[in-house]
Design a protein around this motif. Structure first.
Motif, PDB file in Angstrom:
ATOM      1  N   GLU A 359       9.188  11.230   5.748  1.00  0.00           N
ATOM      2  CA  GLU A 359       9.301  11.945   4.322  1.00  0.00           C
ATOM      3  C   GLU A 359      10.822  12.233   3.776  1.00  0.00           C
ATOM      4  O   GLU A 359      11.015  11.970   2.877  1.00  0.00           O
ATOM      5  CB  GLU A 359       8.436  13.383   4.301  1.00  0.00           C
ATOM      6  N   LYS A 360      11.565  12.801   4.541  1.00  0.00           N
ATOM      7  CA  LYS A 360      13.056  12.971   4.289  1.00  0.00           C
ATOM      8  C   LYS A 360      13.679  11.785   3.910  1.00  0.00           C
ATOM      9  O   LYS A 360      14.522  11.675   2.840  1.00  0.00           O
ATOM     10  CB  LYS A 360      13.621  13.989   5.083  1.00  0.00           C
ATOM     11  N   GLN A 391      -1.566   6.800  10.569  1.00  0.00           N
ATOM     12  CA  GLN A 391      -1.807   8.379  10.109  1.00  0.00           C
ATOM     13  C   GLN A 391      -0.784   8.957   9.326  1.00  0.00           C
ATOM     14  O   GLN A 391      -0.992   9.663   8.460  1.00  0.00           O
ATOM     15  CB  GLN A 391      -2.547   8.945  11.196  1.00  0.00           C
ATOM     16  N   ARG A 392       0.631   8.848   9.900  1.00  0.00           N
ATOM     17  CA  ARG A 392       1.557   9.476   9.396  1.00  0.00           C
ATOM     18  C   ARG A 392       1.854   9.167   8.124  1.00  0.00           C
ATOM     19  O   ARG A 392       2.053   9.729   7.076  1.00  0.00           O
ATOM     20  CB  ARG A 392       2.906   9.470  10.236  1.00  0.00           C
ATOM     21  N   ASP A 398      -0.916  10.692   0.915  1.00  0.00           N
ATOM     22  CA  ASP A 398      -1.948  11.773   0.362  1.00  0.00           C
ATOM     23  C   ASP A 398      -1.084  13.087  -0.231  1.00  0.00           C
ATOM     24  O   ASP A 398      -1.186  13.651  -1.350  1.00  0.00           O
ATOM     25  CB  ASP A 398      -2.691  12.110   1.216  1.00  0.00           C
ATOM     26  N   LYS A 399       0.134  13.204   0.504  1.00  0.00           N
ATOM     27  CA  LYS A 399       0.890  14.602  -0.004  1.00  0.00           C
ATOM     28  C   LYS A 399       1.699  14.234  -1.396  1.00  0.00           C
ATOM     29  O   LYS A 399       2.105  15.180  -1.979  1.00  0.00           O
ATOM     30  CB  LYS A 399       1.845  14.813   1.101  1.00  0.00           C
ATOM     31  N   HIS A 400       2.209  12.898  -1.472  1.00  0.00           N
ATOM     32  CA  HIS A 400       2.872  12.441  -2.555  1.00  0.00           C
ATOM     33  C   HIS A 400       2.034  11.372  -3.473  1.00  0.00           C
ATOM     34  O   HIS A 400       2.189  10.317  -3.221  1.00  0.00           O
ATOM     35  CB  HIS A 400       4.207  11.901  -2.284  1.00  0.00           C
ATOM     36  N   ARG A 438      -8.960   2.228   5.672  1.00  0.00           N
ATOM     37  CA  ARG A 438      -9.293   3.171   6.660  1.00  0.00           C
ATOM     38  C   ARG A 438      -8.791   4.366   6.222  1.00  0.00           C
ATOM     39  O   ARG A 438      -9.428   5.275   6.436  1.00  0.00           O
ATOM     40  CB  ARG A 438      -8.675   2.850   8.011  1.00  0.00           C
ATOM     41  N   TYR A 439      -7.816   4.455   5.282  1.00  0.00           N
ATOM     42  CA  TYR A 439      -7.399   5.926   4.814  1.00  0.00           C
ATOM     43  C   TYR A 439      -7.474   6.006   3.467  1.00  0.00           C
ATOM     44  O   TYR A 439      -6.849   7.068   2.845  1.00  0.00           O
ATOM     45  CB  TYR A 439      -5.927   5.798   5.453  1.00  0.00           C
ATOM     46  N   LYS A 440      -7.993   5.148   2.889  1.00  0.00           N
ATOM     47  CA  LYS A 440      -8.313   5.303   1.291  1.00  0.00           C
ATOM     48  C   LYS A 440      -7.271   5.357   0.415  1.00  0.00           C
ATOM     49  O   LYS A 440      -7.402   6.190  -0.414  1.00  0.00           O
ATOM     50  CB  LYS A 440      -9.581   6.313   1.322  1.00  0.00           C
ATOM     51  N   ILE A 441      -6.014   4.511   0.983  1.00  0.00           N
ATOM     52  CA  ILE A 441      -5.076   4.746  -0.187  1.00  0.00           C
ATOM     53  C   ILE A 441      -5.293   3.776  -1.288  1.00  0.00           C
ATOM     54  O   ILE A 441      -5.769   2.571  -0.751  1.00  0.00           O
ATOM     55  CB  ILE A 441      -3.729   4.339   0.724  1.00  0.00           C
ATOM     56  N   ALA A 442      -5.296   3.875  -2.589  1.00  0.00           N
ATOM     57  CA  ALA A 442      -5.149   3.023  -3.476  1.00  0.00           C
ATOM     58  C   ALA A 442      -4.253   1.904  -3.359  1.00  0.00           C
ATOM     59  O   ALA A 442      -3.356   1.730  -2.998  1.00  0.00           O
ATOM     60  CB  ALA A 442      -4.882   3.416  -5.120  1.00  0.00           C
TER      61      ALA A 442
END
Length: 477
Positions: A359-360, A391-392, A398-400, A438-442
């Motif tokens: 993330e950083k 997953q990471r 999801d967080k951003h 699998r992770y439902k990212i647009a």
């Protein structure tokens, strides 16, 4: 100069000295659940990699999971090489970590989970201590199983069947008194580990070992077995013209391989977990099932300009498979991506929160080299060992919710330019597909691009160099 002036100067010098020591302190590799050790092996169709993952560490010993996919070629058949997958669990007893009869380099489903009097991945503490104190030791290495091997006769001391071929018993001698630097990718960043450089001799056959200079975790970082025999024979018959001519003719018609077996650690990552946190079924030795179908089309063996060094070894999932040399062979081996967390110094070695580190870097606008998403050999099919990294990435997206990421694929130079470009495109696309399905990212938040072999990080002439070049760059769009 008065006392008040001298004391601050001494304090400053001491601080600089301490900082210098800290900066050069080698990283510690913890033997803990979550430690991954990736080894690269060259075969004629390209590099393949085995993944050893520590699943549990307790008073009784260490449990590790081994996974590899490599090609096996039947020299008596016209069929193309067959892709063989190996997934097994090995249990190394604590007593055998201290002192064992042999190093068992083979990982095979025919072997029982625990083989007493054997060790794996590391030198025994007894041999390590002998080398450090006297410079000499002996090690017996088993690299190939007999066809009569069964789980029962392995554990039966009275079995009439010898379940292995005769082990090679090498007399070891420390080559350098001081540790030598050994290059690896450590938590996604280039690093050098202190290693004991050891020479071995088994009759006329030579060997070479590099072992992590750590009594608590003396990992075998590299070995080369079975070389130097030709030179020994030439020297032995140097004054015999008939034998000299015979050896020259034999070398011209059927040249011996440069070595029999080679294994080299190219990547180490760790983010210590409790054993019950790991997304692998430790009681079965098999990866957890994953849902979703991805791009799994494999290519026929292409012809191209890529060259490969001599391949080595044999055995079922021993991490030493493949033989011969190849030109224009399969590109990119297994291929991988890795969430780099920084090598660090001292005991840290970047073993913090890998998601936070990623993330950083992305927030700072950096491109991040990813190495620990794994693909099947010569394919864009994702392997289960990739789950943690996927997953990471999904967690950060999801967080951003405003973030968009580009996924760029890179290969080594084995095989043709066009094949490598296509492979890198398909692998980058497979990562996107996994995140979407699998992770439902647009879908519109992810872009992909393959770059083939065009932007190498390192030389393509070595196993470790090619391992660095097989990567994906992750960046914010």
């Amino acid at each position: 100069m008065n006392r008040r002036t001298v004391l601050p100067i001494l304090s400053l010098l001491l601080a600089v000295s301490n900082n210098g020591v800290a900066a050069t302190t080698p990283p510690t590799i913890p033997l803990c659940p979550g430690l991954h050790i990736v080894t690269a092996i060259n075969q004629s169709s390209g590099d393949y990699e085995s993944i050893k993952r520590i699943m549990a560490v307790d008073e009784a010993g260490v449990t590790l999971h081994y996974s590899s996919e490599h090609e096996v070629n039947d020299p008596f058949s016209d069929k193309p090489p067959e892709l063989v997958s190996t997934n097994v669990t090995r249990r190394v007893l604590r007593a055998d970590q201290q002192k064992a009869g042999y190093y068992l380099a083979v990982f095979d489903p025919k072997l029982p989970k625990t083989v007493p009097n054997s060790t794996a991945i590391s030198l025994t503490h007894d041999n390590f201590t002998r080398l450090k104190s006297t410079g000499k030791a002996d090690v017996s290495i088993v690299t190939t199983l007999n066809y009569s091997t069964t789980p029962e006769n392995v554990l039966d001391p009275d079995s009439p069947y010898r379940w292995w071929f005769a082990p090679s018993v090498y007399a070891l001698e420390l080559s350098d008194k001081a540790p030598v630097p050994f290059p690896v990718l450590l938590n996604g960043k280039p690093a050098e580990l202190p290693a004991l450089h050891i020479n071995g001799l088994f009759g006329e056959e030579k060997a070479e070992f590099f072992v992590l200079d750590d009594p608590d975790n003396p990992l075998i970082l590299k070995f080369r077995l079975g070389f130097g025999t030709d030179e020994a024979l030439k020297a032995k018959f140097a004054n015999d013209p008939v034998m000299t001519k015979m050896l020259e003719e034999l070398a011209a018609t059927a040249p011996a391989p440069s070595e029999r077996d080679r294994l080299q650690v190219t990547q180490i990552t760790f983010d210590c977990h409790r054993s019950d946190d790991l997304p692998m079924a430790s009681d079965t030795g098999k990866p957890l099932e994953i849902s979703g179908e991805f791009d799994t089309d494999t290519e026929h063996f292409p012809t191209g300009s890529g060259g490969v060094a001599n391949g080595n070894g044999s055995g079922s999932g021993s991490g030493n498979g493949g033989g011969g040399t190849g030109a224009g062979s399969l590109g990119d081996g297994m291929g991988s991506l890795n969430l780099g967390t920084g090598a660090g110094t001292g005991n840290g070695a970047g073993n913090g929160n890998q998601t936070a580190e990623l993330e950083k870097a992305l927030q700072a606008g950096e491109k991040v080299d990813i190495y620990d998403i794994f693909f099947s050999f010569n394919s864009a099919k994702l392997r289960p060992e990739s789950d943690e990294t996927l997953q990471r990435i999904a967690t950060l997206l999801d967080k951003h919710p405003d973030w968009k990421l580009s996924v760029g694929g890179h290969t080594d130079s084995i095989a043709s330019d066009s094949f490598n470009l296509d492979l890198s495109n398909r692998r980058a696309a497979a990562v996107k597909t996994a995140l979407v399905e699998r992770y439902k990212i647009a879908e519109n938040r992810l872009g992909t691009q393959g770059y083939g072999e065009g932007s190498p990080r390192d030389t393509n002439d070595t196993l470790e160099g090619r391992a660095r070049n097989r990567r994906v760059e992750l960046a914010r769009q």
